[in-house]
Design a protein around this motif. Structure first.
Motif, mmCIF file in Angstrom:
data_model
loop_
_atom_site.group_PDB
_atom_site.id
_atom_site.type_symbol
_atom_site.label_atom_id
_atom_site.label_comp_id
_atom_site.label_asym_id
_atom_site.label_seq_id
_atom_site.Cartn_x
_atom_site.Cartn_y
_atom_site.Cartn_z
ATOM 1 N N PHE A 111 0.800 -1.224 0.000
ATOM 2 C CA PHE A 111 0.000 0.000 0.000
ATOM 3 C C PHE A 111 0.835 1.277 0.000
ATOM 4 O O PHE A 111 0.274 2.365 0.088
ATOM 5 C CB PHE A 111 -0.950 0.012 1.212
ATOM 6 N N GLU A 112 2.148 1.158 -0.103
ATOM 7 C CA GLU A 112 2.980 2.361 -0.152
ATOM 8 C C GLU A 112 2.688 3.175 -1.408
ATOM 9 O O GLU A 112 2.539 4.398 -1.351
ATOM 10 C CB GLU A 112 4.462 1.969 -0.110
ATOM 11 N N ASP A 113 2.575 2.506 -2.558
ATOM 12 C CA ASP A 113 2.311 3.225 -3.810
ATOM 13 C C ASP A 113 0.967 3.940 -3.769
ATOM 14 O O ASP A 113 0.824 5.044 -4.317
ATOM 15 C CB ASP A 113 2.350 2.253 -4.990
ATOM 16 N N ALA A 114 -0.009 3.322 -3.120
ATOM 17 C CA ALA A 114 -1.330 3.953 -3.027
ATOM 18 C C ALA A 114 -1.261 5.266 -2.251
ATOM 19 O O ALA A 114 -1.970 6.230 -2.563
ATOM 20 C CB ALA A 114 -2.315 2.999 -2.356
ATOM 21 N N LEU A 115 -0.401 5.320 -1.235
ATOM 22 C CA LEU A 115 -0.238 6.556 -0.461
ATOM 23 C C LEU A 115 0.287 7.674 -1.351
ATOM 24 O O LEU A 115 -0.220 8.809 -1.301
ATOM 25 C CB LEU A 115 0.716 6.302 0.711
ATOM 26 N N TYR A 116 1.278 7.375 -2.185
ATOM 27 C CA TYR A 116 1.833 8.406 -3.061
ATOM 28 C C TYR A 116 0.855 8.770 -4.179
ATOM 29 O O TYR A 116 0.847 9.913 -4.646
ATOM 30 C CB TYR A 116 3.163 7.928 -3.634
ATOM 31 N N ALA A 117 0.043 7.809 -4.586
ATOM 32 C CA ALA A 117 -0.975 8.109 -5.600
ATOM 33 C C ALA A 117 -2.004 9.101 -5.062
ATOM 34 O O ALA A 117 -2.608 9.865 -5.828
ATOM 35 C CB ALA A 117 -1.668 6.821 -6.044
ATOM 36 N N ARG A 118 -2.209 9.115 -3.735
ATOM 37 C CA ARG A 118 -3.144 10.066 -3.108
ATOM 38 C C ARG A 118 -2.461 11.383 -2.762
ATOM 39 O O ARG A 118 -3.043 12.228 -2.068
ATOM 40 C CB ARG A 118 -3.732 9.471 -1.822
ATOM 41 N N VAL A 120 0.315 11.691 -0.885
ATOM 42 C CA VAL A 120 0.794 11.565 0.500
ATOM 43 C C VAL A 120 -0.241 12.116 1.479
ATOM 44 O O VAL A 120 0.088 12.804 2.459
ATOM 45 C CB VAL A 120 2.167 12.253 0.707
ATOM 46 N N THR A 121 -1.499 11.837 1.194
ATOM 47 C CA THR A 121 -2.588 12.185 2.107
ATOM 48 C C THR A 121 -3.054 10.911 2.802
ATOM 49 O O THR A 121 -3.407 9.934 2.139
ATOM 50 C CB THR A 121 -3.765 12.823 1.345
ATOM 51 N N THR A 180 2.153 14.622 9.148
ATOM 52 C CA THR A 180 3.503 14.776 8.603
ATOM 53 C C THR A 180 4.522 14.026 9.453
ATOM 54 O O THR A 180 5.428 13.368 8.930
ATOM 55 C CB THR A 180 3.883 16.262 8.528
ATOM 56 N N LEU A 181 4.358 14.135 10.776
ATOM 57 C CA LEU A 181 5.287 13.445 11.666
ATOM 58 C C LEU A 181 5.218 11.936 11.470
ATOM 59 O O LEU A 181 6.255 11.258 11.382
ATOM 60 C CB LEU A 181 4.974 13.794 13.122
ATOM 61 N N LEU A 182 4.007 11.380 11.390
ATOM 62 C CA LEU A 182 3.868 9.931 11.217
ATOM 63 C C LEU A 182 4.382 9.490 9.854
ATOM 64 O O LEU A 182 4.975 8.405 9.727
ATOM 65 C CB LEU A 182 2.407 9.524 11.388
ATOM 66 N N TYR A 183 4.171 10.324 8.840
ATOM 67 C CA TYR A 183 4.703 9.974 7.521
ATOM 68 C C TYR A 183 6.226 9.908 7.571
ATOM 69 O O TYR A 183 6.842 8.940 7.092
ATOM 70 C CB TYR A 183 4.263 10.999 6.471
ATOM 71 N N ARG A 184 6.858 10.930 8.157
ATOM 72 C CA ARG A 184 8.318 10.954 8.222
ATOM 73 C C ARG A 184 8.854 9.853 9.133
ATOM 74 O O ARG A 184 9.958 9.345 8.928
ATOM 75 C CB ARG A 184 8.796 12.321 8.721
ATOM 76 N N SER A 185 8.064 9.470 10.129
ATOM 77 C CA SER A 185 8.518 8.450 11.076
ATOM 78 C C SER A 185 8.389 7.043 10.516
ATOM 79 O O SER A 185 9.204 6.177 10.843
ATOM 80 C CB SER A 185 7.721 8.548 12.380
ATOM 81 N N PHE A 186 7.388 6.809 9.685
ATOM 82 C CA PHE A 186 7.084 5.435 9.268
ATOM 83 C C PHE A 186 7.278 5.183 7.777
ATOM 84 O O PHE A 186 7.905 4.195 7.392
ATOM 85 C CB PHE A 186 5.639 5.094 9.660
ATOM 86 N N PHE A 187 6.769 6.050 6.922
ATOM 87 C CA PHE A 187 6.794 5.779 5.487
ATOM 88 C C PHE A 187 8.059 6.281 4.791
ATOM 89 O O PHE A 187 8.380 5.812 3.697
ATOM 90 C CB PHE A 187 5.573 6.406 4.809
ATOM 91 N N SER A 188 8.771 7.215 5.392
ATOM 92 C CA SER A 188 9.961 7.753 4.739
ATOM 93 C C SER A 188 11.204 7.016 5.230
ATOM 94 O O SER A 188 11.151 6.224 6.167
ATOM 95 C CB SER A 188 10.089 9.258 5.024
ATOM 96 N N THR A 189 12.316 7.324 4.604
ATOM 97 C CA THR A 189 13.591 6.727 5.016
ATOM 98 C C THR A 189 14.361 7.693 5.912
ATOM 99 O O THR A 189 15.594 7.782 5.861
ATOM 100 C CB THR A 189 14.439 6.367 3.783
ATOM 101 N N ASP A 190 13.612 8.428 6.748
ATOM 102 C CA ASP A 190 14.230 9.357 7.691
ATOM 103 C C ASP A 190 13.998 8.960 9.147
ATOM 104 O O ASP A 190 14.751 9.378 10.018
ATOM 105 C CB ASP A 190 13.679 10.784 7.494
ATOM 106 N N GLY A 191 12.953 8.188 9.409
ATOM 107 C CA GLY A 191 12.579 7.895 10.782
ATOM 108 C C GLY A 191 12.985 6.507 11.232
ATOM 109 O O GLY A 191 14.173 6.159 11.268
#
Length: 712
Positions: A111-118, A120-121, A180-191
């Motif tokens: 479901f990662e691609d689906a997040l970017y298709a939306r 990142v909402t 934004t915090l949860l996205y950076r913590s879980f879905f990105s390669t920063d957290g």
């Protein structure tokens, strides 16, 4: 009892050690669960070997799998509460936790691609999965390391979303949305799944697995027996066995408490039998085991993280770390010799089993894997590739032995052991990624560095003192590696700038500043160019440098010092922080390495901690040498001189502290010995001054030796 017969599961972390074997056999006594833990451990080992050698998968997927796999292993090994143990409710809860971790990995993959298709909402599922993943990280760290780190993570995350905007001054942060915090913590390669996690599933895991294979092949016995054969006939031999054995064992395991447990059960009784006091024996083992994390080639996880932070190769890191590590172990050895003289400890005779020729005849093949590993690293192969071939070489070399040949069963056992050793480290490093993400997102790291510089008044010495205090406070709740990550992120920029500026000021004062660098000062004071070419007083140089805008200082340092020197200064800053992060192992009130040694020696834990703290003084002296001299990255001639005088200088300092050299020192010789140590250790003194210090030391040594022989 041999080293290899001791539980090695505690090698999984470096401060908050967990005896996983105890959890597995006592807390989880069901045989079906033991088989499940064993199977999962082997699966994780095979999967990570595949990932690090053959697979080409997205790093986010691999990091999520790494966290989920080792998180599941921790959930099965460590109960949510000791009183629950084998209750059905606890097993149901842990089963649900494991299934949730599996679901988390599958969600990222599908479901990662689906997040970017939306755009990142977040939808409802994104909110639930990301929130639960962060909570799972907190719970798993709480189980294995206590409450301190989860609370630290919660404070960091809430700073971004809630209370950062309430602060005034330099720590004010406008805030980010929770989404934004949860996205950076879980879905990105920063957290959670950022660079720290990547280091965990690649370098750290492969070397912990390499260490597990070495121990399974009997290398632990070989290291202890080799140390005994080399040191036992020396004055204070059993103490030197502890120093050598812990240094060699630590270079493989990278864990101070595991080092103490595995070697201390042999070395502490040996020291006691030879005549060393019990508390001193435990303190020596704790101090020596702490140094294991400073000894190349493994150095715990610190070397890999340092290479990632500084962008300097791993081979360079371990090569410049060798001389400082040697100085540390020599400083501990000097305490051994002094105490041996004072306690009239005599040399002991070897039995046939620990004669050098017999030890090498039986175990020479254990050197082959380490030789292959180091050779591959020097040749430029990646650490993961080198560790993988190193594991294969361990298996191959074991067939040169009659006692420890590694068949299929032993190989599988080593893989399971390596995975269990890694479990708590994996969940810890993933969780610390959340804190590192907050530091980089908010800019707190730069703010904290400026604050340290302000508190220290621009003094390099007081900056190091502040870092040492901070490392001690953090070390009360954080393992050494985690403490280094946090401190390195926060304070390395300040330390780097001060060391670089001190070298730049010396060039300005001596008139050796390159012409290209001098041109930068045209923007500040063109009239100073002529004075720069001839040299200027240090006060004038400091005032001139203070006028250079911060935006131009980086360019000035590059032109004046050169890219290579700047890189070595950055390594020096991180190495100082890494060394100071070790002090919580031996410094009360929380010094788990000293407590582990005290349990073996049956001595008071806190008093043993004080003794270990005294014996580990090299943890403070060597970083000061790094800061004020080119001990890191200097040319061979300079390094030879520094090392030579540092060895004798530290010996003199030990004698001054203990009031004993070859014989008891009265007040006046003790003061002379202190002066001699300062003359040899103080940076940038003339050679003739250092030689005078050396002559004073040798003179008192010879006089004391004659007096000692007369008293025998």
């Amino acid at each position: 009892m041999t080293a290899s017969s001791q539980p090695t599961d505690s090698q999984s972390t470096d401060s908050q050690e967990i005896n996983l074997e105890d959890f597995e056999t006592k807390h989880r006594s069901g045989t079906w669960l033991n088989r499940l833990v064993f199977s999962l451990s082997v699966f994780l080992a095979i999967a990570h070997i595949y990932i690090n050698t053959i697979a080409t998968l997205p790093e986010l997927w691999v990091s999520a799998f790494h966290f989920a796999g080792f998180g599941a292993l921790c959930a099965l090994l460590v109960p949510a509460h000791p009183k629950w143990r084998d209750s059905k409710v606890a097993m149901f809860f842990d089963g649900a936790l494991v299934l949730t971790l599996i679901g988390m990995v599958l969600y990222i993959i599908f479901f990662e691609d689906a997040l970017y298709a939306r755009g990142v909402t977040f939808n409802n599922a994104d909110w639930v999965v990301s929130s639960v993943a962060v909570l799972l990280s907190l719970e798993l760290i709480r189980r294995t390391s206590g409450w301190f780190i989860p609370l630290l993570i919660l404070v960091a995350l809430s700073y971004v979303v809630v209370w950062g905007k309430w602060l005034g001054g330099i720590f004010n942060f406008p805030g980010l949305s929770l989404e934004t915090l949860l996205y950076r913590s879980f879905f990105s390669t920063d957290g959670m799944f950022g660079s720290i996690s990547r280091i965990s599933w690649s370098f750290v895991f492969m070397f912990i697995l390499f260490g597990a294979f070495l121990v399974k092949s009997g290398a632990g016995d070989f290291i202890i027996n080799l140390s005994r054969s080399l040191a036992s006939k020396m004055i204070g031999g059993p103490g030197f066995v502890a120093v050598l054995g812990s240094g060699l064992m630590g270079s493989v395991s990278g864990s101070s408490v595991a080092n103490t447990v595995s070697t201390g059960v042999i070395t502490i009784p040996l020291m006691r039998k030879a005549g060393f006091p019990a508390r001193f024996s435990a303190g020596i083992e704790a101090a020596a085991s702490t140094g294991g994390q400073l000894m190349p080639p493994v150095m715990g996880a610190g070397a890999f993280i340092m290479a990632s932070y500084t962008q300097v190769s791993y081979v360079t890191i371990i090569s410049v770390a060798a001389i400082p590590a040697l100085l540390y172990f020599l400083s501990v050895g000097f305490f051994v010799r002094v105490e041996a003289k004072r306690s009239k400890v005599i040399a002991t005779e070897n039995d046939d089993a620990v004669v050098v020729s017999n030890v090498l005849k039986e175990g020479w093949h254990h050197v082959i894997p380490l030789g292959i590993l180091v050779t591959l690293l020097i040749q430029g192969f990646t650490p993961t590739y080198a560790a993988g071939l190193g594991i294969i070489s361990v298996i191959a070399a074991s067939f040169l032995s009659k006692k420890h040949r590694m068949g299929p069963a032993a190989i599988v056992d080593a893989m399971a052991q390596g995975a269990k050793n890694m479990s708590t480290t994996a969940v810890l490093l993933v969780g610390i990624g959340l804190v590192v993400n907050v530091i980089s997102t908010t800019g707190v790291g730069n703010t904290f560095s400026l604050l340290i510089s302000d508190w220290a008044g621009g003094s390099l010495f007081f900056t190091i003192v502040l870092v040492a205090i901070a490392s001690l406070v953090l070390g009360m709740g954080l393992p050494v590696t985690a403490s280094y990550i946090v401190l390195g992120t926060l304070s390395a920029p300040a330390l780097f700038n001060l060391i670089a500026e001190s070298q730049l000021l010396e060039m300005m004062a001596s008139g050796s500043l390159p012409e290209a660098a001098s041109a930068v000062f045209m923007l500040v004071d063109p009239s100073a160019l002529a004075t720069l070419a001839q040299g200027m007083p240090m006060e004038q140089a400091e005032a001139l440098l203070a006028q250079v805008p911060n935006d131009f200082k980086g360019m000035l340092m590059d032109q004046a010092l050169g890219a290579q020197s700047v890189a070595m200064i950055l390594v020096t800053a991180h190495m100082i922080i890494f060394w100071l992060s070790q002090d919580s192992n031996v410094t009360p009130p929380v010094c788990l390495t000293a407590f582990a040694a005290a349990a073996i020696a049956k001595t008071p834990p806190m008093l043993t901690g004080m003794t270990a703290w005294k014996l580990a003084k090299g943890l403070y002296i060597v970083p000061l040498l790094m800061a004020y001299t080119p001990l890191i990255g200097g040319d061979p001639e300079t390094l030879l001189r520094l090392t030579f005088f540092a060895i004798f200088g530290m010996y003199a300092l030990v004698a001054a502290m203990e009031g004993y050299l070859e014989d008891k020192l009265s007040i006046m010789p003790r003061v002379v010995m202190l002066v001699a140590s300062i003359m040899m250790l103080w940076p940038n003194l003339d050679l003739w001054i250092q030689c005078i210090g050396l002559v004073l030391f040798i003179g008192l040594f010879v006089i004391g030796n004659k007096s000692y022989k007369k008293s025998m």
